[in-house]
Design an enzyme around this catalytic site. Structure first.
Site, mmCIF file in Angstrom:
data_model
loop_
_atom_site.group_PDB
_atom_site.id
_atom_site.type_symbol
_atom_site.label_atom_id
_atom_site.label_comp_id
_atom_site.label_asym_id
_atom_site.label_seq_id
_atom_site.Cartn_x
_atom_site.Cartn_y
_atom_site.Cartn_z
ATOM 1 N N LYS A 50 0.812 -1.230 0.000
ATOM 2 C CA LYS A 50 0.000 0.000 0.000
ATOM 3 C C LYS A 50 0.837 1.268 0.000
ATOM 4 O O LYS A 50 0.445 2.274 -0.582
ATOM 5 C CB LYS A 50 -0.962 0.012 1.177
ATOM 6 C CG LYS A 50 -0.245 0.068 2.510
ATOM 7 C CD LYS A 50 -1.224 0.188 3.643
ATOM 8 C CE LYS A 50 -0.769 1.277 4.583
ATOM 9 N NZ LYS A 50 -1.452 1.309 5.851
ATOM 10 N N ARG B 291 -7.285 -1.327 17.364
ATOM 11 C CA ARG B 291 -7.794 -1.035 16.015
ATOM 12 C C ARG B 291 -8.656 -2.239 15.682
ATOM 13 O O ARG B 291 -9.548 -2.560 16.472
ATOM 14 C CB ARG B 291 -6.642 -0.774 15.039
ATOM 15 C CG ARG B 291 -7.122 0.081 13.833
ATOM 16 C CD ARG B 291 -6.044 0.354 12.823
ATOM 17 N NE ARG B 291 -5.695 -0.826 12.064
ATOM 18 C CZ ARG B 291 -4.776 -0.833 11.096
ATOM 19 N NH1 ARG B 291 -4.124 0.275 10.787
ATOM 20 N NH2 ARG B 291 -4.507 -1.939 10.428
HETATM 21 C C1 LIG Z 1 -3.313 -5.010 9.045
HETATM 22 C C2 LIG Z 1 -1.961 -4.533 8.647
HETATM 23 N N1 LIG Z 1 -0.938 -5.376 8.672
HETATM 24 C C3 LIG Z 1 0.295 -4.992 8.315
HETATM 25 C C4 LIG Z 1 0.560 -3.702 7.890
HETATM 26 C C5 LIG Z 1 1.976 -3.328 7.524
HETATM 27 O O1 LIG Z 1 2.537 -2.547 8.533
HETATM 28 P P1 LIG Z 1 4.064 -2.065 8.473
HETATM 29 O O2 LIG Z 1 4.164 -1.114 7.340
HETATM 30 O O3 LIG Z 1 4.325 -1.467 9.795
HETATM 31 O O4 LIG Z 1 4.891 -3.292 8.237
HETATM 32 C C6 LIG Z 1 -0.494 -2.779 7.850
HETATM 33 C C7 LIG Z 1 -0.289 -1.401 7.395
HETATM 34 O O5 LIG Z 1 0.157 -1.156 6.314
HETATM 35 C C8 LIG Z 1 -1.784 -3.201 8.226
HETATM 36 O O6 LIG Z 1 -2.828 -2.356 8.198
#
Ligand SMILES: Cc1ncc(COP(=O)(O)O)c(C=O)c1O
Length: 351
Positions: free
Chosen positions: A35, A127
């Site tokens: 993302k 969350r």
């Molecule tokens: C549910 C979930 N898991 C994993 C991630 C990844 O997090 P990070 O960028 O801290 O690895 C996100 C956010 O992008 C998320 O919303």
């Protein structure tokens, strides 16, 4: 064209391989989270050539356009209004609401496709996730009966809303819940996805409990940083992405605005520090593209403020004698990478 977001694909590849070898060392599978770079296909193609098993994104639009043979995971809980697209464009989704899961089952029936789900458990970050044990147990019993839903895993998310750091104590709660679910329902998940880049610190220190067999990794991949303490990870790049922006004005001006002070372009009452006349510059990028607090100038430059389309700089201490038309370079944080990729006004260049 400027502003220009430069993407070093070799550094990205290096980071990806570093994450994969770390995860592989502890027998964990990886969900590469796309993302932050809006699932741009140039980077998806690099992931496609790796051993990553899953690509996860929070936006259906990104999953829809993504070309990959990896399993596509919808990270954000599906909206009821999007269940058809969820089943169509993702193989797996993270869920916490039985009403939505029932609708996903109906969508699966309509499309003739079984949809895989991971139930999220909230361990306290507050969350997404089921908080109540009975609700979790009852949901699992009901899901077992749904013909077009396959429950493949249990997951949790930490350090997102509440800033809760993954610890062995927090994960012990997770283990107890999973074991109790096995006792009460007979279900033991093949996939246990224990968190995001904030779990990397435990992993590096060989402290991640071994019942967890998957992590969802975004920030560590793109910025080489774990997110429990914000430490950079050895042998990973934190400058995969850099921003270049062009100076459209360079002038000596006072540091205090002249006249009666009301509101700025965003309705805020600004305050200023008087450092006298100094060399100032304006670059052609603004709050519509990025929050200037998330930019790290590579030269000795202070960022004074911004409006929608302008960022104002103090160039008085810079090493270079900047002129109009020169380029200012910045390192980036997670927030700036995210918004710069999202802005259609920022040119992207893969090198
Ligand atoms: C549910 C979930 N898991 C994993 C991630 C990844 O997090 P990070 O960028 O801290 O690895 C996100 C956010 O992008 C998320 O919303």
């Amino acid at each position: 064209m400027y502003p220009l977001l430069k993407i070093d694909t070799n550094k990205f590849k290096h980071n990806l391989n570093s994450i994969l070898s770390l995860m592989g060392k502890f027998n964990l599978s990886t969900m590469a989270v796309s993302k932050v770079f809006c699932a741009e296909q140039n980077l998806i193609d690099i992931i496609n050539c790796s051993d990553v098993e899953f690509i996860a994104d929070s936006r259906l639009e990104n999953l829809k356009k993504m070309v990959t043979t990896k399993k596509k995971v919808l990270l954000r809980l599906p909206s009821i209004s999007d269940v058809l697209d969820t089943v169509h464009y993702s193989d797996i989704s993270l869920n916490s609401e039985i009403l939505t899961i029932r609708k996903l089952n109906e969508a699966g029936f309509a499309l003739g496709k079984t949809h895989e789900i991971i139930l999220m458990i909230d361990l306290g970050d507050l969350r997404e996730g089921i908080f109540d044990y009975k609700e979790l147990r009852d949901n699992i019993e009901e899901i077992k009966k749904l013909k077009f839903i396959k429950l493949i895993g249990l997951g949790t998310n930490l350090t997102c809303y509440g800033g809760v750091i993954p610890t062995t104590k927090t994960y012990e709660k997770f283990r107890v819940i999973i074991n109790k679910i096995k006792e009460d329902t007979g279900f033991y998940p093949s996939l246990i996805t224990g968190g995001n880049s904030s779990s990397i610190d435990l992993l590096i220190n060989s402290k991640l409990p071994d019942f967890i067999n998957n992590l969802r990794i975004g920030e560590a991949l793109v910025l080489g940083r774990e997110t429990a303490y914000g430490d950079y990870i050895d042998d990973m790049y934190n400058d995969v992405f850099t921003l270049e922006a062009e100076l459209i004005e360079v002038k000596n001006k006072p540091s205090l605005p002249i006249g009666e002070i009301g509101m700025n372009a965003f309705g805020e009452k600004p305050s200023f520090i008087d450092i006298g006349n100094h060399k100032r510059g304006i670059i052609s990028i603004g709050r519509q593209d990025v929050d200037y607090n998330d930019l790290i100038p590579l030269d000795v430059i202070d960022i004074l403020g911004s409006s929608s389309d302008h960022i104002i700089l103090d160039l008085s201490k810079a090493e270079k004698d900047y002129q109009v038309g020169d380029i200012i370079k910045f390192n980036l944080t997670y927030g700036s990478v995210l918004s710069l990729f999202t802005s259609k006004y920022v040119e992207k260049k893969y090198e």
